[in-house]
Write an enzyme that holds these catalytic residues in place. Structure first.
Site, PDB file in Angstrom:
ATOM      1  N   ARG A 163     -11.878  -3.506   3.605  1.00  0.00           N
ATOM      2  CA  ARG A 163     -10.421  -3.557   4.301  1.00  0.00           C
ATOM      3  C   ARG A 163     -10.401  -4.933   4.654  1.00  0.00           C
ATOM      4  O   ARG A 163     -11.048  -5.858   4.850  1.00  0.00           O
ATOM      5  CB  ARG A 163     -10.145  -2.715   5.485  1.00  0.00           C
ATOM      6  CG  ARG A 163     -10.195  -1.108   4.783  1.00  0.00           C
ATOM      7  CD  ARG A 163      -8.906  -0.741   4.570  1.00  0.00           C
ATOM      8  NE  ARG A 163      -8.024  -0.484   5.427  1.00  0.00           N
ATOM      9  CZ  ARG A 163      -6.542  -0.660   5.297  1.00  0.00           C
ATOM     10  NH1 ARG A 163      -6.063  -1.098   4.163  1.00  0.00           N
ATOM     11  NH2 ARG A 163      -5.904  -0.395   6.164  1.00  0.00           N
TER      12      ARG A 163
ATOM     13  N   THR B  69      -1.357   1.487  -3.694  1.00  0.00           N
ATOM     14  CA  THR B  69      -2.761   1.524  -3.765  1.00  0.00           C
ATOM     15  C   THR B  69      -3.065   2.311  -4.752  1.00  0.00           C
ATOM     16  O   THR B  69      -2.405   2.826  -5.892  1.00  0.00           O
ATOM     17  CB  THR B  69      -3.123   2.837  -2.703  1.00  0.00           C
ATOM     18  OG1 THR B  69      -2.906   2.335  -1.492  1.00  0.00           O
ATOM     19  CG2 THR B  69      -4.965   2.963  -2.771  1.00  0.00           C
TER      20      THR B  69
ATOM     21  N   ILE C  99      -3.244  -3.412  -1.848  1.00  0.00           N
ATOM     22  CA  ILE C  99      -2.345  -4.583  -1.270  1.00  0.00           C
ATOM     23  C   ILE C  99      -1.474  -4.149  -0.450  1.00  0.00           C
ATOM     24  O   ILE C  99      -0.790  -4.891  -0.006  1.00  0.00           O
ATOM     25  CB  ILE C  99      -1.852  -5.516  -2.343  1.00  0.00           C
ATOM     26  CG1 ILE C  99      -0.796  -4.789  -3.169  1.00  0.00           C
ATOM     27  CG2 ILE C  99      -2.837  -5.781  -3.608  1.00  0.00           C
ATOM     28  CD1 ILE C  99       0.085  -5.807  -4.171  1.00  0.00           C
TER      29      ILE C  99
ATOM     30  N   GLU D 237      -1.391  -5.791   4.663  1.00  0.00           N
ATOM     31  CA  GLU D 237      -2.302  -4.847   5.493  1.00  0.00           C
ATOM     32  C   GLU D 237      -1.902  -5.062   6.996  1.00  0.00           C
ATOM     33  O   GLU D 237      -2.363  -4.168   7.815  1.00  0.00           O
ATOM     34  CB  GLU D 237      -3.641  -4.839   5.079  1.00  0.00           C
ATOM     35  CG  GLU D 237      -3.793  -4.218   3.895  1.00  0.00           C
ATOM     36  CD  GLU D 237      -3.372  -2.689   3.485  1.00  0.00           C
ATOM     37  OE1 GLU D 237      -3.261  -2.210   4.366  1.00  0.00           O
ATOM     38  OE2 GLU D 237      -3.492  -2.477   2.183  1.00  0.00           O
TER      39      GLU D 237
ATOM     40  N   SER E 140      -6.902   3.260   8.031  1.00  0.00           N
ATOM     41  CA  SER E 140      -6.373   3.547   6.823  1.00  0.00           C
ATOM     42  C   SER E 140      -6.533   4.906   6.383  1.00  0.00           C
ATOM     43  O   SER E 140      -7.413   5.768   7.075  1.00  0.00           O
ATOM     44  CB  SER E 140      -7.170   2.718   5.811  1.00  0.00           C
ATOM     45  OG  SER E 140      -7.125   3.080   4.315  1.00  0.00           O
ATOM     46  N   SER E 141      -5.934   5.539   5.305  1.00  0.00           N
ATOM     47  CA  SER E 141      -6.159   6.830   4.810  1.00  0.00           C
ATOM     48  C   SER E 141      -6.921   6.924   3.460  1.00  0.00           C
ATOM     49  O   SER E 141      -7.160   7.806   3.008  1.00  0.00           O
ATOM     50  CB  SER E 141      -4.820   7.516   4.472  1.00  0.00           C
ATOM     51  OG  SER E 141      -3.882   7.715   5.673  1.00  0.00           O
TER      52      SER E 141
ATOM     53  N   GLY F 134      -1.505   6.807   0.427  1.00  0.00           N
ATOM     54  CA  GLY F 134      -1.300   6.727   2.017  1.00  0.00           C
ATOM     55  C   GLY F 134      -1.499   8.001   2.755  1.00  0.00           C
ATOM     56  O   GLY F 134      -2.806   8.546   2.450  1.00  0.00           O
TER      57      GLY F 134
END
Length: 544
Positions: A75, A355, A374, A394, A425-426, A448
């Site tokens: 990440r 994503t 991104i 991010e 994050s997911s 997401g």
């Protein structure tokens, strides 16, 4: 049915799936080699969602060792000057300073790590695959065309100050004086040159500690960002054993927080203890929705913080699942407070989007499940003319202590920004192993907050209700992420299913937002690899 005897690549872009199989079959590469080429090529053709300017997480399984699958967190990291980011985001000044949204990108560092540990082909050869694609050009997809028309993207590109704020991106998206359309041929020579420079260098140092790092720092600072050379030079991939749990008698491995697999694995833990009905009916959909609410209530705690591993361990205990099971009423749903433990606060949720996900299994049984992003579509909208890279957004995934919270709720202290911290994050790439140490499932998604719930529904349908893998992915879905307190369904969700939820007190709203799955399973009887790509993004697996 897409069934293969040896190896398979599943991406959301048919052309890239074919390239991945070429690396495996014609070039003799491993799953890791194919992952490098596939990730780079996705960054070429679907640069609205991924690329060298972003980051993500992955799980890799080395079949020969039969060890624990390895998790990699790549990440984006907050800059040392995180206080400046917080001050800018709190006053909503990112429009004037879009570069402030960018964190240190981690994708390239992770690809290098995969290649160093598990690759077989030459680094330069893998980069040349993507460089040729960028040089020779590709046909613009309907997905890329639609991404330019997304409301917030179009508003930004059409704004009066667009030329000064995101001029390079606007020019890249309108090379012939109009925005890209499906069927156009797009070439990306600047990116091709960058890829060849990285390939010829033999590793990632040119990007993080060399001349490219200096160029990127200058690009981002020119757009109001604060990333420094030191931020790039100090970036490292976090590597550990995958987080282990069980579902349907198989071992599940995911990435630790701030990745999102823990939420998905918690859902699996609860579902394993639930006595779901024999049909995928109204009661079953209600039970699963309630599980989603409990899971997302816990998500608030799963940031990049000390002690988070203990939180995850507690969520994966059978006793925790039993506790939740005892609170689920087959005929009713409840206010948000009901789903929280004790004195837990209720905080604003962070979200993520923009994503892509892909899955690979090679002929030796090695596998990779990788999700990369991104941030928003086209990231921060800061595009490097000289490098062909879009920088991520991010830093928008953090919570900010002085900023506005979603629905008037306070921002989550578990996700406050700090130097070198990574945002919540997911992203939920997982692999599942059978009792022989062979791959049973490789799966993940983009989308997401919808990622964990979408994967959960697909695997429940596949294992419990015997849907085909494609139908398990493609059939209508439902989603709940705790707040706001309503179920989200797509427009194809049957009216009778909706009424079944409403009778139990759920408020149901229609939305086009959802996740997009790529998956590979090994059929227990034939041992063939079955692959499916979500119809919602027109992906296509390839294999042999």
């Amino acid at each position: 049915m897409n069934a293969y005897s040896h190896a398979v690549v599943a991406t959301d872009t048919p052309l890239v799936s074919k390239i991945g199989v070429q690396v495996l079959r014609e070039m003799g590469g491993t799953a890791a080699d194919a992952a490098v080429a596939v990730a780079l090529c996705l960054g070429v053709v679907h640069f609205h969602t991924s690329g060298l300017g972003g980051g993500g997480c992955c799980i890799y399984y080395d079949r020969r060792s039969k060890g624990t699958p390895v998790a990699m967190d790549f990440r984006e990291a907050a800059p040392l000057a995180a206080d400046v980011v917080e001050e800018t985001m709190t006053r909503e000044g990112q429009r004037e300073r879009p570069g402030i949204l960018a964190g240190v990108p981690g994708e390239l560092k992770a690809l290098e790590r995969l290649w160093q540990k598990y690759g077989r082909l030459e680094w330069e050869v893998l980069f040349e695959v993507a460089a040729q694609l960028a040089d020779e050009g590709f046909l613009v997809s309907a997905i890329l065309e639609r991404s330019v028309a997304v409301d917030y993207v179009k508003a930004s590109l059409d704004a009066e100050d667009a030329d000064s704020r995101c001029g390079p991106l606007k020019r890249a998206l309108s090379p012939n004086g109009r925005f890209l359309k499906k069927g156009d041929t797009l070439r990306r020579p600047a990116l091709a040159k960058t890829l060849r420079r990285i390939g010829a260098s033999g590793g990632s140092d040119i990007f993080y500690k060399g001349e490219l790092a200096h160029i990127m720092v200058n690009d981002i600072k020119a757009a109001g960002g604060v990333l420094s050379y030191e931020d790039f030079a100090s970036y490292e991939v976090r590597e550990c054993n995958g987080v282990e749990s069980k579902f349907n008698g198989r071992k599940v491995y995911g990435v630790p927080p701030p990745g999102g697999s823990a939420v998905l694995q918690y859902i699996f833990n609860i579902l394993s203890e639930l006595n779901l009905g024999e049909r995928f009916d109204d009661e079953t959909r209600h039970f699963i929705t309630e599980v989603f609410k409990f899971a997302f209530a816990e998500r608030q705690k799963l940031g990049d913080n000390a002690g988070v591993d203990d939180v995850v361990a507690s969520l994966l205990k059978p006793s925790k699942a039993a506790q939740v099971q005892s609170k689920i009423d087959p005929d009713a749903t409840f206010p948000p407070e009901y789903y929280c433990d004790g004195d837990d606060g209720i905080y604003s949720l962070s979200s993520d989007t923009g994503t892509t996900h892909f899955c690979i299994v090679d002929s030796d049984g090695n596998a990779v499940s990788l999700t990369t992003s991104i941030g928003w579509y086209f990231g921060s909208q800061v595009y490097s003319d000289s490098l062909g890279i879009i920088y991520n957004s991010e830093m928008d995934n953090f919570s900010y202590s002085g900023g506005p919270g979603f629905m008037g709720l306070p921002p989550s202290p578990f996700n406050f920004i700090a130097p070198r911290k990574r945002p919540q994050s997911s992203l939920s790439p997982i692999v599942m192993l059978d009792g022989n140490g062979d791959i049973a499932v490789v799966i993940g998604a983009s989308g997401g907050l919808w990622i964990p719930t979408t994967i959960a529904i697909a695997l429940v349908r596949y294992y419990k209700y015997k849907y085909s893998l494609q139908d398990a992915i493609d059939k209508p879905r439902f989603h709940h992420h705790f707040l706001p307190n309503h179920v989200t369904v797509q427009s194809d969700f049957p009216a009778s299913w909706r009424e079944g939820l409403e009778r139990r007190g759920h408020r149901v709203e229609v939305s086009n937002l959802t996740a997009v799955i790529q998956a590979i399973v090994r059929d227990a009887e034939s041992k063939k690899l079955i692959a499916a790509c979500d119809c919602r993004k027109q992906g296509q697996p390839e294999g042999y």
